[in-house]
Structure formats: C-alpha cells, structure tokens
Design a protein around this motif. Structure first.
Motif, PDB file in Angstrom:
ATOM      1  N   THR A 272      -5.022   6.167  -1.693  1.00  0.00           N
ATOM      2  CA  THR A 272      -4.043   5.103  -1.539  1.00  0.00           C
ATOM      3  C   THR A 272      -3.904   4.322  -2.843  1.00  0.00           C
ATOM      4  O   THR A 272      -4.899   4.044  -3.517  1.00  0.00           O
TER       5      THR A 272
ATOM      6  N   SER B 109       0.842  -1.195   0.000  1.00  0.00           N
ATOM      7  CA  SER B 109       0.000   0.000   0.000  1.00  0.00           C
ATOM      8  C   SER B 109       0.871   1.237   0.000  1.00  0.00           C
ATOM      9  O   SER B 109       1.972   1.229   0.559  1.00  0.00           O
TER      10      SER B 109
ATOM     11  N   ALA C  54       0.072   5.129   0.938  1.00  0.00           N
ATOM     12  CA  ALA C  54      -0.862   6.166   1.369  1.00  0.00           C
ATOM     13  C   ALA C  54      -0.268   7.536   1.065  1.00  0.00           C
ATOM     14  O   ALA C  54       0.860   7.836   1.481  1.00  0.00           O
TER      15      ALA C  54
END
Length: 124
Positions: free
Chosen positions: A78, A21, A23
C-alpha cells in the motif's frame, strides 16, 4: 496486471489533514514505481508526487512540497499520501498510478495503471 484501489478521500476544512491510501494487487510495490495525480474541477490532470521503485527517491510537485508526504508499506502493498495544511485549491479527484514507463514522471501518459480515484473536497 495491477489493480489499484484508493481510499481515504472526503470533505475537510482548510488547514485540515487527510491520508489517502492506495492498495495494490497483482504485483509487489517493491518492483513498481508509483505516483499520485489529481484532477480538479475544470482542470487538467496534474502530477502530485511519485516514488521510483529502484532508488526509492520521491519527487513532489511545487504546489504540495512541504505539505504532502508519500510513503509506502511494502508489507501491506500500500502507498499513502499524507496531506496536511489543505487548501481549497487542493480540491480534486486524486488518482493512484503505477508502473512508470515514460520519460517524464509528471506526465499522465507515462503511467500504465490507474486507480478509480477518490474525491477530496477542501472547504474554506
């Protein structure tokens, strides 16, 4: 100013999967081209895949096409990198980048913002 924070790396066995991920804060993903790069031990930083903000088109490096998938959740700001069928040669620090300003998406010099990286280690 854009801040990028990667997460999701770790150890995995050959053939396994991980989802990274990234962000973002400071600016909406809707207005940012973004990409993933990686740097393996003793190797130069290399392009993994990227998405253009205006067209939504996604490009992948030859070595990951069909195994890796980039996606974005604009509501969460994200970006993700789903990595399947991982191989030992995928071992690297994976970096999230944003704000494409160059000619070649695959060149690290074309990207303005970088995350701190997350380590992915694939064991055989």
């Amino acid at each position: 100013q854009v801040q990028l924070v990667e997460s999701g790396g770790g150890p995995v066995q050959t053939g396994g999967s991980l989802r990274l991920s990234c962000a973002a804060s400071g600016r909406s993903l809707r207005t940012l081209s973004m990409a993933w790069f990686r740097q393996g031990p003793g190797k130069e930083r290399e392009f993994v895949g990227g998405v253009r903000w205006n067209t939504g088109s996604i490009n992948y490096a030859n070595g990951v096409r069909g195994r890796f998938t980039i996606s974005r959740d604009n509501a969460k700001n994200t970006m993700y990198l789903q990595m399947n069928d991982l191989k030992p040669e995928d071992t690297a620090v994976y970096y999230c980048v944003a704000d494409y300003r160059g000619q070649a998406m695959g060149s690290p010099d074309s990207w303005h913002y970088w995350g701190q990286g997350t380590q992915v280690t694939v064991s055989s």
